[in-house]
Write a protein that holds these residues in place. Structure first.
Motif, short mmCIF file in Angstrom:
data_model
loop_
_atom_site.label_atom_id
_atom_site.label_comp_id
_atom_site.label_asym_id
_atom_site.label_seq_id
_atom_site.Cartn_x
_atom_site.Cartn_y
_atom_site.Cartn_z
N ASP A 40 0.73 -1.21 -0.10
CA ASP A 40 -0.22 0.23 0.11
C ASP A 40 0.73 1.45 0.08
N ALA A 41 2.08 0.79 -0.23
CA ALA A 41 3.11 2.21 -0.85
C ALA A 41 3.64 1.86 -2.22
N ALA A 42 3.29 2.41 -2.67
CA ALA A 42 3.87 2.14 -3.78
C ALA A 42 5.03 2.95 -4.71
N GLU A 43 4.23 4.93 -4.07
CA GLU A 43 4.77 6.05 -4.14
C GLU A 43 5.89 6.32 -3.33
N THR A 44 6.48 5.83 -2.28
CA THR A 44 7.40 5.71 -1.54
C THR A 44 8.24 4.60 -1.92
N LEU A 45 7.70 3.64 -2.16
CA LEU A 45 9.39 2.36 -2.52
C LEU A 45 9.37 2.85 -3.89
N ALA A 46 8.43 3.88 -4.63
CA ALA A 46 9.77 3.85 -6.18
C ALA A 46 10.16 4.93 -6.41
N ASP A 47 9.88 5.95 -5.34
CA ASP A 47 10.69 6.88 -4.39
C ASP A 47 12.29 6.10 -4.31
N VAL A 48 11.71 5.53 -3.46
CA VAL A 48 13.43 4.74 -2.41
C VAL A 48 14.04 4.28 -3.88
N LYS A 49 13.32 3.61 -4.51
CA LYS A 49 14.15 2.41 -6.26
C LYS A 49 14.68 4.18 -7.25
N ALA A 50 14.29 5.03 -7.19
CA ALA A 50 15.14 6.04 -8.07
C ALA A 50 15.72 7.15 -7.22
N ILE A 51 16.20 7.14 -6.32
CA ILE A 51 17.19 7.97 -5.61
C ILE A 51 18.45 6.31 -5.40
N TRP A 52 17.57 5.37 -5.07
CA TRP A 52 19.24 4.32 -5.18
C TRP A 52 19.22 3.71 -6.74
N GLN A 53 18.76 3.70 -7.96
CA GLN A 53 19.04 3.66 -9.16
C GLN A 53 20.13 5.01 -9.68
N ALA A 54 20.01 6.14 -9.15
CA ALA A 54 20.67 7.74 -9.85
C ALA A 54 21.92 7.48 -9.22
N ALA A 55 21.83 6.82 -7.66
CA ALA A 55 23.59 6.80 -6.61
C ALA A 55 24.51 6.49 -6.56
N PRO A 56 25.54 7.12 -6.44
CA PRO A 56 26.42 5.54 -7.08
C PRO A 56 27.21 5.25 -5.56
N ALA A 57 27.88 3.94 -6.31
CA ALA A 57 28.24 2.54 -5.31
C ALA A 57 28.88 3.19 -4.24
N PRO A 58 29.46 2.86 -3.21
CA PRO A 58 27.98 1.47 -2.64
C PRO A 58 26.72 1.54 -2.58
N LYS A 59 25.84 0.80 -2.95
CA LYS A 59 24.32 1.12 -2.49
C LYS A 59 24.02 -0.28 -3.00
N GLY A 60 25.06 -1.75 -2.81
CA GLY A 60 24.78 -3.11 -2.92
C GLY A 60 24.43 -3.65 -4.36
N TYR A 61 23.27 -4.03 -4.73
CA TYR A 61 22.93 -4.50 -5.91
C TYR A 61 21.19 -4.96 -5.80
N SER A 62 20.70 -4.68 -6.70
CA SER A 62 19.45 -5.20 -6.90
C SER A 62 19.04 -7.23 -7.37
N SER A 63 18.17 -7.40 -5.69
CA SER A 63 18.52 -8.34 -5.81
C SER A 63 17.27 -9.43 -6.55
N TRP A 64 16.39 -8.39 -7.29
CA TRP A 64 15.11 -8.63 -8.24
C TRP A 64 14.01 -9.56 -8.11
N ARG A 65 14.33 -9.33 -6.58
CA ARG A 65 12.78 -10.04 -5.36
C ARG A 65 11.59 -9.84 -6.54
N GLU A 66 11.28 -8.99 -7.57
CA GLU A 66 10.14 -8.15 -7.96
C GLU A 66 10.06 -9.15 -9.16
N GLU A 67 11.19 -9.18 -9.70
CA GLU A 67 11.35 -10.64 -10.89
C GLU A 67 10.88 -11.48 -10.47
N GLY A 68 11.57 -12.51 -9.38
CA GLY A 68 12.49 -13.54 -9.33
C GLY A 68 11.53 -14.48 -8.29
#
Length: 191
Positions: free
Chosen positions: A85-113
């Protein structure tokens, strides 16, 4: 939808790998939440990055909360954000993460796998006793606990939700899992 955009097909949707598989309802009900937003981070820097961005992390195998998202800590550097019930919050976090330089870990593709299923119903406790060897009674397994175990013969992550138990597992086992749950529910109905 613009040209070139992919439509995400989840297993129980028309055209999905589990299309035609029945999701039971009644004394034990199985719901598919696989199309709900989530984002997993894994690897060195994941926990620190989330902490630096104001997302409080619970201890390992516990659940926290941030602005309507559930924060599941599956390991020191393995975190899953669920945003039913918090799609906008997650979208904001994901967008900030995608634009961030390392170190930030990596996507574990949980939404796909991973499939995301919910078990509920008045006879849920009986079903969970048959589906999982762990003692998941509320006095032993709290609202913020996570179990990384087998549920319905499938390696899974499970935790309590307001309606019952949420179960996350390899998406390729979706039809099998639904059939196992239906068999257990059918056995419960006979007794």
């Amino acid at each position: 939808m613009h040209a070139g955009a992919a439509t995400r097909i989840c297993p129980f949707m028309p055209g999905g790998a589990a299309d035609g598989t029945t999701l039971i309802s009644g004394a034990v009900a199985l719901s598919d939440l696989t199309d709900k937003p989530r984002f997993g981070l894994k690897g060195g820097g994941s926990a620190a990055w989330l902490g630096q961005h104001g997302i409080p992390l619970p201890p390992v195998n516990r659940i926290g909360e941030h602005r309507g998202m559930r924060v599941l800590r599956l390991g020191n550097e393995d975190i899953l954000l669920l945003a039913e019930d918090a799609a906008e919050t997650l979208a904001d976090v994901k967008a900030i993460w995608q634009a961030a330089p390392a170190p930030k870990g990596y996507s574990s593709w949980r939404e796909e796998g991973w499939a995301w299923m919910r078990l509920s119903g008045p006879r849920l406790a009986e079903a969970m006793c048959s589906l999982c060897a762990l003692d998941l009674r509320s006095q032993k397994f709290g609202a913020d606990d996570i179990a990384q175990t087998r549920v319905g013969h499938v390696e899974a992550v499970t935790f309590r939700s307001p309606a019952g138990f949420d179960i996350l597992f390899d998406i390729t086992a979706s039809a099998y899992f639904a059939r196992v749950v239906a068999a257990v529910a059918g056995h419960i109905d006979q007794h």
